[in-house]
Design a protein around this motif. Structure first.
Motif, PDB file in Angstrom:
ATOM      1  N   ASP A 195       2.786  -1.407 -13.397  1.00  0.00           N
ATOM      2  CA  ASP A 195       1.766  -2.202 -12.734  1.00  0.00           C
ATOM      3  C   ASP A 195       0.542  -1.317 -12.518  1.00  0.00           C
ATOM      4  O   ASP A 195       0.471  -0.202 -13.026  1.00  0.00           O
ATOM      5  N   GLU A 196      -0.458  -1.831 -11.763  1.00  0.00           N
ATOM      6  CA  GLU A 196      -1.689  -1.081 -11.594  1.00  0.00           C
ATOM      7  C   GLU A 196      -1.454   0.238 -10.863  1.00  0.00           C
ATOM      8  O   GLU A 196      -2.016   1.280 -11.227  1.00  0.00           O
ATOM      9  N   PHE A 197      -0.607   0.218  -9.809  1.00  0.00           N
ATOM     10  CA  PHE A 197      -0.329   1.446  -9.074  1.00  0.00           C
ATOM     11  C   PHE A 197       0.443   2.443  -9.937  1.00  0.00           C
ATOM     12  O   PHE A 197       0.182   3.648  -9.883  1.00  0.00           O
ATOM     13  N   ARG A 198       1.399   1.959 -10.711  1.00  0.00           N
ATOM     14  CA  ARG A 198       2.155   2.845 -11.590  1.00  0.00           C
ATOM     15  C   ARG A 198       1.237   3.464 -12.641  1.00  0.00           C
ATOM     16  O   ARG A 198       1.343   4.659 -12.947  1.00  0.00           O
ATOM     17  N   GLU A 199       0.323   2.670 -13.174  1.00  0.00           N
ATOM     18  CA  GLU A 199      -0.622   3.192 -14.166  1.00  0.00           C
ATOM     19  C   GLU A 199      -1.530   4.246 -13.542  1.00  0.00           C
ATOM     20  O   GLU A 199      -1.803   5.296 -14.158  1.00  0.00           O
ATOM     21  N   HIS A 225       5.425  10.954  -9.746  1.00  0.00           N
ATOM     22  CA  HIS A 225       6.648  10.428 -10.371  1.00  0.00           C
ATOM     23  C   HIS A 225       7.011   9.067  -9.769  1.00  0.00           C
ATOM     24  O   HIS A 225       8.123   8.871  -9.244  1.00  0.00           O
ATOM     25  N   MET A 226       6.099   8.133  -9.827  1.00  0.00           N
ATOM     26  CA  MET A 226       6.331   6.818  -9.219  1.00  0.00           C
ATOM     27  C   MET A 226       7.357   6.022 -10.022  1.00  0.00           C
ATOM     28  O   MET A 226       7.281   5.948 -11.246  1.00  0.00           O
ATOM     29  N   GLU A 227       8.316   5.455  -9.313  1.00  0.00           N
ATOM     30  CA  GLU A 227       9.349   4.648  -9.948  1.00  0.00           C
ATOM     31  C   GLU A 227       8.888   3.193 -10.059  1.00  0.00           C
ATOM     32  O   GLU A 227       7.845   2.810  -9.566  1.00  0.00           O
ATOM     33  N   GLY A 228       9.720   2.401 -10.684  1.00  0.00           N
ATOM     34  CA  GLY A 228       9.443   0.972 -10.763  1.00  0.00           C
ATOM     35  C   GLY A 228       8.837   0.559 -12.084  1.00  0.00           C
ATOM     36  O   GLY A 228       8.625   1.375 -12.996  1.00  0.00           O
ATOM     37  N   LEU A 264       0.799  -1.224   0.000  1.00  0.00           N
ATOM     38  CA  LEU A 264       0.000   0.000   0.000  1.00  0.00           C
ATOM     39  C   LEU A 264       0.833   1.276   0.000  1.00  0.00           C
ATOM     40  O   LEU A 264       0.263   2.377  -0.053  1.00  0.00           O
ATOM     41  N   SER A 265       2.146   1.180   0.061  1.00  0.00           N
ATOM     42  CA  SER A 265       2.973   2.387   0.086  1.00  0.00           C
ATOM     43  C   SER A 265       2.778   3.255  -1.159  1.00  0.00           C
ATOM     44  O   SER A 265       2.732   4.494  -1.047  1.00  0.00           O
ATOM     45  N   PRO A 266       2.645   2.688  -2.380  1.00  0.00           N
ATOM     46  CA  PRO A 266       2.353   3.569  -3.528  1.00  0.00           C
ATOM     47  C   PRO A 266       1.014   4.284  -3.394  1.00  0.00           C
ATOM     48  O   PRO A 266       0.879   5.437  -3.796  1.00  0.00           O
ATOM     49  N   LEU A 267       0.028   3.600  -2.792  1.00  0.00           N
ATOM     50  CA  LEU A 267      -1.272   4.230  -2.600  1.00  0.00           C
ATOM     51  C   LEU A 267      -1.181   5.394  -1.618  1.00  0.00           C
ATOM     52  O   LEU A 267      -1.885   6.405  -1.770  1.00  0.00           O
ATOM     53  N   ASN A 268      -0.315   5.275  -0.637  1.00  0.00           N
ATOM     54  CA  ASN A 268      -0.119   6.376   0.308  1.00  0.00           C
ATOM     55  C   ASN A 268       0.454   7.608  -0.403  1.00  0.00           C
ATOM     56  O   ASN A 268       0.068   8.742  -0.098  1.00  0.00           O
ATOM     57  N   ARG A 269       1.369   7.382  -1.340  1.00  0.00           N
ATOM     58  CA  ARG A 269       1.920   8.511  -2.099  1.00  0.00           C
ATOM     59  C   ARG A 269       0.842   9.165  -2.956  1.00  0.00           C
ATOM     60  O   ARG A 269       0.780  10.393  -3.063  1.00  0.00           O
TER      61      ARG A 269
END
Length: 363
Positions: free
Chosen positions: A117-121, A111-114, A88-93
């Protein structure tokens, strides 16, 4: 909206992970127990006589199974909490960026790295939305400032004329009335253009089948006297171009384009070309005109509200600086695009591309 407090998503995921692990462990222990009951005999013959094994097996297996389940519970809770936090850390950002945007900060980006995936999209889509909102907010601020300036100008001129008339009672009243009428007319035109632009942006209009070729002919007939007065030639050609939209707005769009092509043309012997064409899924309206050579930098700015090119204010039909801005808004409201390019020999090439009407809508 007020909501009752509930469990966090992280805690729900932790309990789900731990519960799943407990169920899996219980099923595994049950399978082991069934295996033991099936393959371990209940009674065995020993030197001491016949001895029952099942009670001893139950006493040995039960504490071990309870210990295993307790370990799985602790492992599931701790591991599930850590795993849920990591997931859930990407969701927190994204949540943090959303709160910043809600507070008015549109310049922040995730500016999500990695890898993808669904969170990056989701983060990329959110960044793109923030960029569009920031550009739209900046455009609205410029529009409000420019509109205020444009509206203040006729009011200031009117005030000056009235002050002059008050201080000089012997001044010709007829000349004053004529100038006040001219200034008031431009103020009314500007106000009506602003109202039209607001209506288009809200997309509050009824859609119906519209033939762009007929709209082009109607706009040409309306503006033909102006073209003849300036010694210009208008040439129309093309195919039937069925679209879906507001006839009044599409006529306003075409009229603005043709008017712009007439006003910003050569001093004499100029030409305006109006064509319509049909493609696989789109219909295209093209308006070209002769005129002064325009730079790509200038062409890229003249669609902005109140942005005028060379010589646009000094002509007697200059308009209020919203003609092409209205054209752009009408095209976008009809899910279309507006493209402006300078002609090599001078003048402008304008293309409006709209979705074609489905066959049944044209019947």
């Amino acid at each position: 909206m007020d909501r009752a407090p509930g469990l966090s998503v992280r805690l729900k995921l932790t309990l789900s992970y731990a519960g799943f692990l407990m169920v899996a462990g219980a099923l595994l222990l049950a399978a082991v127990w069934v295996f033991l009951l099936r393959y371990v005999p209940d009674i065995v013959q020993t030197p001491r006589g016949i001895q029952t094994l099942r009670p001893d097996l139950i006493r040995a297996f039960t504490p071990a199974a309870a210990a295993v389940l307790a370990f799985l519970l602790m492992f599931g809770l701790v591991g599930g909490w850590i795993l849920a936090g990591h997931m859930l850390s990407p969701l927190n950002r994204i949540t943090h960026a959303t709160r910043l945007a809600a507070n008015g900060s549109l310049s922040h980006r995730i500016h999500m790295e990695g890898q993808e995936d669904e969170f990056r999209e989701l983060a990329d889509a959110f960044d793109a939305m923030l960029a569009r909102l920031e550009a739209h907010a900046a455009e609205q601020q410029r529009f409000a400032a420019n509109a205020s300036h444009e509206l203040r100008t006729p009011l200031a001129v009117t005030q000056t004329l009235l002050d002059v008339a008050r201080n000089d009672p012997r001044r010709d009243a007829g000349e004053l009335v004529d100038r006040l009428h001219y200034v008031n007319t431009r103020a009314i035109d500007l106000t009506e253009a602003l109202l039209l632009l607001s209506r288009v942006d809200q997309r509050s209009f009824t859609r119906e089948p519209v033939d762009l070729s007929l709209v082009a002919e109607e706009a040409t007939e309306t503006l033909l006297p102006l073209a003849e007065k300036r010694g210009l030639t208008i040439e129309t050609s093309g195919d039937i171009a069925p679209a879906i939209g507001s006839h009044a707005l599409l006529l306003q769009m075409t009229t603005n384009l043709v008017h712009n092509a007439i006003v910003h043309n050569l001093a004499e012997k100029g030409t305006v070309w109006i064509t319509t064409s049909v493609h696989a899924k789109t219909v295209v309206l093209t308006v070209e005109n002769t005129g002064e050579k325009l730079s790509p930098q200038l062409v890229s700015t003249i669609v902005e509200p109140f942005q005028r090119g060379t010589g646009r204010i000094r002509t007697d039909h200059a308009g209020v600086g919203l003609g092409l801005a209205i054209v752009k808004s009408i095209a976008q409201a009809h899910e279309g695009t507006l493209t402006l390019t300078p002609r090599t020999d001078g003048g402008l090439h304008v293309t409006v591309q709209l979705p074609a009407a489905p066959p049944q809508a044209d019947r």
